[in-house]
Scaffold this active site. Structure first.
Site: not given
Ligand code: COA
Length: 318
Positions: A113, A245, A275
């Site tokens: 990215c 970003h 993204n």
């Molecule tokens: N739809 C519904 N539920 C989902 C899901 C989806 N697409 N993806 C994960 N979940 C669930 C998980 O299983 C978890 O369930 P649980 O509480 O029963 O275990 C719950 O949602 C929370 O998951 P978590 O991973 O803690 O959520 P989060 O608030 O951290 O959000 C992201 C997840 C991926 C959106 C977030 O962590 C994020 O954006 N991270 C950065 C990723 C990124 O930007 N990457 C690229 C960098 S360049």
């Protein structure tokens, strides 16, 4: 002194749109979850056979037109992508052939990215040292090709697109400074396990430990924006625009809070683009320029963070 300035911007999105409602039919997710956790509402994906260089060519031609020059006047191409058309020739060279600026240096680099930030930094150095006068800087991706569309953790995030800028030699900046970093200690938190030397496996897609990536992204981006301002002896209040970003609206909001910059001064396209990795910053920049929000003379802070980890920033007088 020679500096580089942004002479023109361009971007391109493939026609096909996948909405959150479409994803509800593919994986166990909801529009509400995706919007509240990421800010994403829809994303574009390339058609079958449409490649990263296809997208980049559209964006490049738009940037070149906006700069008021001919493609043959480009004398340097730096192309950030993690999803190249081929192992080789590199995407920069493939694009060079299409644009008809034969013989000029052209290359691609894969810093996920942060690919556009790295490409911009290198092109700026070449312009500053007088070896290039009109550099084309690209960020383009077809991440849909390395996304597992049955994995809800990643399928809701990633998308395709291309952004470009033309950097031109100028007597005043332009690009004031760029700041690049990487830390391979974090390589297992966000990666695609398929490769050439390690072995190609089309089944291997992007793998991510989202919550860890989130925390580190917020920390590193906060540090790099401070580093950028202090390198230029500037206060946070000097900035006109943050062009971040577009990974997740919550990461963007956290960085804006750190800069004490109101969200009205932050360019946000994540709702429409998802993204798009290396394409994200130049696409957001182009959208804001074409909408007339970013104007000549304004001070912009561009930043990106991605797999590796790699991250970087640029302070730009537009
Ligand atoms: N739809 C519904 N539920 C989902 C899901 C989806 N697409 N993806 C994960 N979940 C669930 C998980 O299983 C978890 O369930 P649980 O509480 O029963 O275990 C719950 O949602 C929370 O998951 P978590 O991973 O803690 O959520 P989060 O608030 O951290 O959000 C992201 C997840 C991926 C959106 C977030 O962590 C994020 O954006 N991270 C950065 C990723 C990124 O930007 N990457 C690229 C960098 S360049």
């Amino acid at each position: 002194m020679i500096y580089s300035r942004i002479a023109g911007t361009g971007s391109y999105l493939p026609a096909k749109i996948i909405t959150n409602q479409d994803l509800e039919k593919l994986v166990d997710t909801t529009d509400e979850w995706i919007r509240t956790r990421t800010g994403i509402e829809r994303r574009h994906v390339a058609a079958e056979g449409e490649t990263t260089v296809d997208l980049a060519e559209h964006a490049a031609r738009r940037a070149i037109e906006a700069a008021g020059i001919a493609p043959a006047e480009i004398d340097f191409i730096a192309f950030g992508t993690t999803t190249p058309d081929l192992v080789f020739p590199n995407c920069g060279t493939l694009l060079q052939q299409r644009l008809g600026c034969r013989g000029v240096p052209a290359f691609s680099l894969e810093t996920a990215c942060a690919g556009f930030m790295y490409a911009l930094s290198i092109a700026d150095k070449y312009v500053r040292c007088g070896e290039a006068r009109r550099a084309l800087v690209i960020g383009a991706e077809t991440l849909s090709r390395i996304t597992d569309w049955s994995d809800r953790a990643t399928a809701v995030l990633f998308a395709d697109g291309a952004g470009a800028v033309v950097l031109e030699a100028a007597a005043s900046p332009g690009v004031l400074s760029t700041h690049l970093h990487s830390d391979g200690e974090y390589k297992d938190l966000l990666y695609c396990g398929s490769g050439v030397s390690k072995g190609f496996d089309a089944k291997l897609a992007i793998s991510m430990t989202g919550s860890e990536v989130f925390k580190i992204a917020v920390t590193k981006l906060g540090q790099v924006v401070d580093e950028t301002l202090s390198a230029n002896g500037l206060e946070r209040s000097s900035l006109d625009w943050l062009v971040p970003h577009q990974a997740n609206i919550r990461i963007i909001q956290a960085t804006a809070r750190k800069l004490e910059i109101p969200m009205e001064r932050v360019i946000v396209t994540v709702q429409d683009h998802g993204n798009t990795s290396a394409a994200s910053v130049p696409m957001a920049l182009d959208v804001a320029v074409r909408e007339g929000r970013i104007r000549r003379g304004e001070l912009l802070l561009l930043e990106a963070f991605g797999g590796g980890f790699t991250w970087g920033s640029a302070l730009v007088r537009y």
